[in-house]
Design a protein around this motif. Structure first.
Motif, PDB file in Angstrom:
ATOM      1  N   UNK A 378     -68.972 -75.116  62.325  1.00 20.64           N
ATOM      2  CA  UNK A 378     -67.745 -75.623  62.944  1.00 20.64           C
ATOM      3  C   UNK A 378     -66.553 -75.036  62.198  1.00 20.64           C
ATOM      4  N   UNK A 379     -65.651 -74.392  62.929  1.00 19.03           N
ATOM      5  CA  UNK A 379     -64.506 -73.753  62.277  1.00 19.03           C
ATOM      6  C   UNK A 379     -63.488 -74.800  61.838  1.00 19.03           C
ATOM      7  N   UNK A 380     -62.659 -74.447  60.865  1.00 16.89           N
ATOM      8  CA  UNK A 380     -61.631 -75.393  60.410  1.00 16.89           C
ATOM      9  C   UNK A 380     -60.387 -75.410  61.294  1.00 16.89           C
ATOM     10  N   UNK A 381     -60.391 -74.681  62.431  1.00 18.80           N
ATOM     11  CA  UNK A 381     -59.195 -74.640  63.278  1.00 18.80           C
ATOM     12  C   UNK A 381     -58.865 -76.012  63.857  1.00 18.80           C
ATOM     13  N   UNK A 408     -53.120 -77.104  54.937  1.00 20.78           N
ATOM     14  CA  UNK A 408     -52.064 -76.099  54.833  1.00 20.78           C
ATOM     15  C   UNK A 408     -52.633 -74.680  54.742  1.00 20.78           C
ATOM     16  N   UNK A 409     -53.919 -74.568  54.426  1.00 25.99           N
ATOM     17  CA  UNK A 409     -54.520 -73.244  54.271  1.00 25.99           C
ATOM     18  C   UNK A 409     -55.001 -72.639  55.587  1.00 25.99           C
ATOM     19  N   UNK A 453     -59.505 -68.673  55.473  1.00 23.74           N
ATOM     20  CA  UNK A 453     -59.418 -69.577  54.329  1.00 23.74           C
ATOM     21  C   UNK A 453     -60.563 -69.355  53.344  1.00 23.74           C
ATOM     22  N   UNK A 454     -60.268 -69.598  52.082  1.00 18.09           N
ATOM     23  CA  UNK A 454     -61.184 -69.241  51.000  1.00 18.09           C
ATOM     24  C   UNK A 454     -62.507 -69.990  51.078  1.00 18.09           C
TER      25      UNK A 454
END
Length: 678
Positions: A378-381, A408-409, A453-454
């Protein structure tokens, strides 16, 4: 062989527990009476011994010279039937005829083996010599553990690895079996016990369960029926709260199964290796802790999350239904039917107007010799589709994983149109049979660019088996690599072609049209959108600003072309340039980034030999779109069929295309990841 130091004191009888396969070492000088110069040893047939350094014997049982470094090495070849059923005695002499004292050992032999599927054939073999280490490759060894990230329940769902109990017997198939095997007396000598233990680090990654043993007393028949035939009872042995626990010694020729559950995937702070220990503890005296006299260690490697490339067989296509995408859905249905796979439509009440199925999730799978199932990343979008992967996909034999950064990232580059994987490749002699993950990032010298993102990048790198390649995608307005590249299957060469968006190929096609007298042919004929300007071929070629913008785009694509050739071992013959033009638009911050000028044909869905391609609405020549004709010619040469899908208003105008609005679950690789030569 495991060595254990043993104390042998004269004028004492000592009961000793000996583990088959280990060796007891006793310093004879240390436990000898004062003035001892010679010794002799006598034992029952089941006991083996030898002296080091070797002593000179004149005849059997004749006294041997005692030195300050004389060691007695004792082992046993077969388990005991009863406690203390074997003996060994040592006699000490001042000279060869003067007996000064005697030490007597009463020996009990047990065989203890903590076993795993170290040879990766799906069977837990007995005492594999390689069970305590890991080695990659077809001749490698080491057991494999799956992250138990699916959900046996269909309601009130959560991944099974979030539950510290086994609620359903079906959950056991997602765990790795570990077997404690023992041979020897019916019970251990008084005070001895077995303990299983792990480190604090391992406890963050695994849990261990076992079946309740047969001596359980049930209150009634109904309770017994429920536990034995419905869910059973599997006590938790080891967890983050319990690092060490006594486990039963089953005795005789017994076995006790344990079930090891994986809790987390390899990541930046976890290399994927987990060690489990079993120790035999010896009592000293009441009130004094036991001491370990034998320890077995087994190792598991947690299976990585693996992505599937376009060249693998499609099994299911996912799209969203919205009020304005009927034409898109019809086109998708057509190409899906041709491909013989399933179509899953996410209805509007589920997607809440979010149509970007590709951006929300990425399909992969996990694999072991005993079990395999798909796992969605699942993407963080977290758009309005954010609940879809969890609510609709997570279930029995369908896993879920995500990585959550600080809000914020997150940028557009965290959407998974920016995450792809190549087909299998060989690069400078090194094979990547599972392909290589591709991600888009900012240009290396950029100070204000967007990046994936990291935490997601760290996760992808930690899986190891599909070593990632970073591409430059921040030059695009949306910033996804699927806007300028994709892969399609091919019958020759490496088994695929890399398709790249190419403004140069676009201008070449338009100049050819102009030369053939089609300069007045217009773009976007047939588009049902009054706000779209229908420029002619001549007008496009006259537009110097557009030409400069596309020169910049071509330089960005060429940068990636060189990276892909180098990192995937490609040659020019493995690449096909698609005629696609772009335009630059200025953002609020003043940075100019690129968008496709017409529907971006590289942003396609690949279903075997069938391609679902954004309908480009190019100049019509002799009743046919010139861009479609060129695309068909390029693809049909590879034996591929093109279906052009109208996504102009429903996706292109919203800065996406066919690939952005769809997702494909594919059949896993036949190749087993643990056979990689790393």
């Amino acid at each position: 062989m495991l060595h254990r130091t043993l104390r042998v004191d004269y004028d004492q009888t000592t009961s000793v527990l000996c583990v088959i396969g280990s060796e007891l070492r006793a310093s004879l000088d240390r436990g000898a009476p004062p003035g001892s110069k010679f010794f002799s040893v006598k034992c029952t047939p089941s006991v083996q011994y030898h002296i080091t350094p070797p002593a000179k014997e004149t005849s059997h049982l004749s006294p041997m010279a005692l030195n300050d470094n004389t060691m007695l090495l004792i082992s046993m070849s077969a388990p005991s039937e009863h406690e203390n059923d074997s003996k060994l005695s040592v006699k000490y002499y001042g000279d060869k005829n003067e007996e000064l004292g005697r030490a007597l050992l009463l020996l009990t032999a047990v065989e203890i083996s903590l076993d795993v599927d170290a040879d990766r054939d799906g069977i837990v073999e007995k005492n594999n010599p390689n069970k305590g280490s890991w080695k990659w490759g077809p001749d490698g060894h080491g057991a494999i553990l799956l992250v138990n990230c699916d959900c046996e329940r269909t309601y009130w769902k959560s991944p099974d690895n979030e539950d510290d109990r086994i609620a359903r017997v079906s959950d056991l198939k997602d765990m790795s079996t570990m077997v404690l095997r023992t041979r020897g007396p019916a019970k251990l000598p008084e005070g001895y016990k077995l303990a299983m233990h792990i480190s604090q680090g391992a406890a963050e990654s695994i849990r261990v369960f076992r079946p309740r043993t047969n001596d359980v007393k049930y209150s009634n028949f109904a309770e017994r029926l429920m536990y034995e035939n419905f869910v059973k009872d599997y006590p938790l042995v080891l967890s983050s709260d319990v690092l060490s626990k006594e486990v039963p010694y089953v005795g005789d020729d017994g076995e006790l199964k344990f079930y090891v559950e994986g809790l987390r995937f390899p990541d930046k702070d976890f290399d994927g290796l987990v060690y489990i220990n079993l120790s035999l503890l010896e009592p000293i005296a009441e009130g004094i802790p036991e001491t370990p006299i034998f320890t077995e260690t087994v190792v598991f490697r947690v299976a990585p999350w693996i992505m599937t490339p376009n060249t693998l067989q499609p099994e299911e296509v996912l799209v969203c239904s919205t009020r304005d995408n009927i034409k898109f859905l019809k086109g998708m249905e057509s190409v899906v039917v041709k491909s013989g796979c399933k179509l899953k439509i996410c209805k509007e009440y589920m997607n809440r107007g979010d149509r970007w199925m590709q951006d929300e999730l990425e399909f992969g799978y996990i694999d072991s010799p005993h079990q395999q199932f798909p796992v969605v990343l699942d993407s963080p979008r977290d758009g309005k589709l954010q609940d879809f992967p969890y609510n609709e996909l997570l279930g029995p034999d369908f896993g879920y994983v995500t990585r959550e950064p600080e809000r914020k990232d997150v940028s557009s580059l965290d959407s998974f149109g920016n995450l792809e994987v190549s087909p299998p490749v060989t690069v400078n002699g090194r094979k990547y049979p599972l392909g290589r993950i591709l991600i888009g990032v900012a240009f290396p010298t950029a100070t204000l660019g967007r990046n994936m993102t990291k935490v997601v990048q760290d996760f992808l790198w930690a899986q190891k088996v599909q070593e990632p390649v970073a591409l430059f995608s921040d030059w695009l307005f949306v910033g996804h690599i699927d806007e300028f590249m994709t892969f399609v299957p091919a019958p020759d060469r490496k088994g695929f072609r890399l398709l790249l968006a190419s403004p140069d190929a676009g201008y070449k096609l338009f100049r050819g049209l102009q030369k053939d007298g089609h300069g007045e042919a217009k773009m976007f004929e047939g588009v049902e959108d009054e706000g779209t300007e229908r420029e002619t071929v001549d007008e496009i070629l006259k537009n110097k600003s557009l030409r400069k913008q596309n020169s910049y785009v071509q330089s960005c694509v060429d940068w990636n072309r060189d990276v892909l050739k180098r990192e995937l071992g490609l040659e020019e013959e493995d690449i096909i340039d698609l005629p696609i033009l772009f335009k630059l638009v200025k953002e609020k911050c003043g940075t100019s980034r690129a968008l496709a000028y017409y529907p971006d044909m590289v942003n396609m869905i690949v279903l075997g030999k069938n391609l679902g391609i954004p309908k480009p609405f190019g100049p019509r020549v002799n009743g046919r779109c010139a861009l479609e004709a060129e695309m068909s010619s390029l693809m049909e040469g590879l034996g591929l069929n093109c279906t052009f899908i109208d996504n102009f208003k429903s996706y292109h105008k919203l800065l996406g295309e066919v690939h952005c609005g769809s997702n494909v679950r594919r059949k896993p690789f036949d190749f087993k990841w643990w056979n990689l030569n790393m």
